[in-house]
Design a protein around this motif. Sequence first.
Motif, PDB file in Angstrom:
ATOM      1  N   ALA A 105       1.215  -3.945  -1.751  1.00  0.00           N
ATOM      2  CA  ALA A 105       2.225  -4.783  -2.608  1.00  0.00           C
ATOM      3  C   ALA A 105       3.703  -4.497  -2.394  1.00  0.00           C
ATOM      4  N   ALA A 106       3.972  -3.886  -1.250  1.00  0.00           N
ATOM      5  CA  ALA A 106       5.311  -3.481  -1.060  1.00  0.00           C
ATOM      6  C   ALA A 106       5.580  -3.521   0.535  1.00  0.00           C
ATOM      7  N   GLN A 107       5.831  -4.533   1.039  1.00  0.00           N
ATOM      8  CA  GLN A 107       6.249  -4.562   2.354  1.00  0.00           C
ATOM      9  C   GLN A 107       7.766  -4.717   2.541  1.00  0.00           C
ATOM     10  N   PHE A 108       8.483  -3.742   3.332  1.00  0.00           N
ATOM     11  CA  PHE A 108       9.597  -3.690   3.259  1.00  0.00           C
ATOM     12  C   PHE A 108      10.282  -4.019   4.697  1.00  0.00           C
ATOM     13  N   ASN A 109      11.688  -4.292   4.835  1.00  0.00           N
ATOM     14  CA  ASN A 109      11.961  -4.579   6.084  1.00  0.00           C
ATOM     15  C   ASN A 109      12.670  -3.278   6.411  1.00  0.00           C
ATOM     16  N   THR A 126       3.910  11.801   4.261  1.00  0.00           N
ATOM     17  CA  THR A 126       4.813  10.998   3.861  1.00  0.00           C
ATOM     18  C   THR A 126       5.366   9.887   5.083  1.00  0.00           C
ATOM     19  N   LEU A 127       5.607  10.343   6.009  1.00  0.00           N
ATOM     20  CA  LEU A 127       6.238   9.470   7.215  1.00  0.00           C
ATOM     21  C   LEU A 127       4.983   8.383   7.459  1.00  0.00           C
ATOM     22  N   ARG A 128       3.568   8.645   7.340  1.00  0.00           N
ATOM     23  CA  ARG A 128       2.539   7.763   7.558  1.00  0.00           C
ATOM     24  C   ARG A 128       2.566   6.659   6.352  1.00  0.00           C
ATOM     25  N   ARG A 129       3.015   7.122   5.269  1.00  0.00           N
ATOM     26  CA  ARG A 129       3.064   6.215   4.089  1.00  0.00           C
ATOM     27  C   ARG A 129       4.196   5.446   4.183  1.00  0.00           C
ATOM     28  N   ILE A 130       5.529   5.888   4.768  1.00  0.00           N
ATOM     29  CA  ILE A 130       6.592   4.972   5.046  1.00  0.00           C
ATOM     30  C   ILE A 130       6.164   4.015   6.009  1.00  0.00           C
ATOM     31  N   HIS A 131       5.609   4.375   7.044  1.00  0.00           N
ATOM     32  CA  HIS A 131       5.030   3.203   7.968  1.00  0.00           C
ATOM     33  C   HIS A 131       4.184   2.139   7.322  1.00  0.00           C
ATOM     34  N   VAL A 133       4.286   1.090   4.224  1.00  0.00           N
ATOM     35  CA  VAL A 133       5.084   0.058   3.585  1.00  0.00           C
ATOM     36  C   VAL A 133       5.978  -0.817   4.237  1.00  0.00           C
ATOM     37  N   LEU A 134       6.052  -0.411   5.423  1.00  0.00           N
ATOM     38  CA  LEU A 134       7.076  -1.281   6.222  1.00  0.00           C
ATOM     39  C   LEU A 134       6.616  -2.460   6.999  1.00  0.00           C
ATOM     40  N   ALA A 135       7.299  -3.753   6.761  1.00  0.00           N
ATOM     41  CA  ALA A 135       6.672  -4.869   7.503  1.00  0.00           C
ATOM     42  C   ALA A 135       6.649  -4.334   9.123  1.00  0.00           C
TER      43      ALA A 135
END
Length: 211
Positions: A105-109, A126-131, A133-135
Amino acid sequence: MSTASDARFWDRSSRKYAISAIADQAGYERTLDRTRALLRPNDRVLELGCGTGTTALRLADHVQGYLATDISAEMIAIANEKYAAGPIPALVFRTATAEALTPAAAQFNAVLGFSYLHLVRDLPGTLRRIHAVLAAEGLFISKTPCVGDMNPLIKFALPAMRAIGKAPYAGVFRAADLRRHICAAGFDILATENHATKGNEARPYIVARKI
């Protein structure tokens, strides 16, 4: 100790934090300028650990959308007070952590984490989750204290300060360890910079791209 206790610590500290001065204002301005240059007008940006919204309010009018999050509801309340005094249509503040966001639901640039990664309890997770949510080819931009590269007395003092409620959880790692974790999570590090104007404060500014 848990993320709930971390949230309570920052709730208690929010008003004092809001009026505290930035230790290295020139270094902070350098970080803002560098970050602003990396962001594009059509970007959707996520900021993690936004505190009382100072950085979000400086950057959000340069992008299409900006979601600023923090674990502390009281920090977000103060951020919204600031927002009310000068609204920016692209900006939304929300109480949340990286782990609470849904990748689908949240793809960020771009994802920003300033003074954030040393406060998370599961750095690799946390780093895996950041990965997640990134486009594709999105940027992760971090600037966080690497306690392992600081005065050794700090890492010994932290547990005692936490025990009496004077400090939140803080992970102890070196800059080299942080870069290794970022790469292991699926990123290519594009730049590592020192933005401090008062000596090397062991807070590397890291720009990484999702691969």
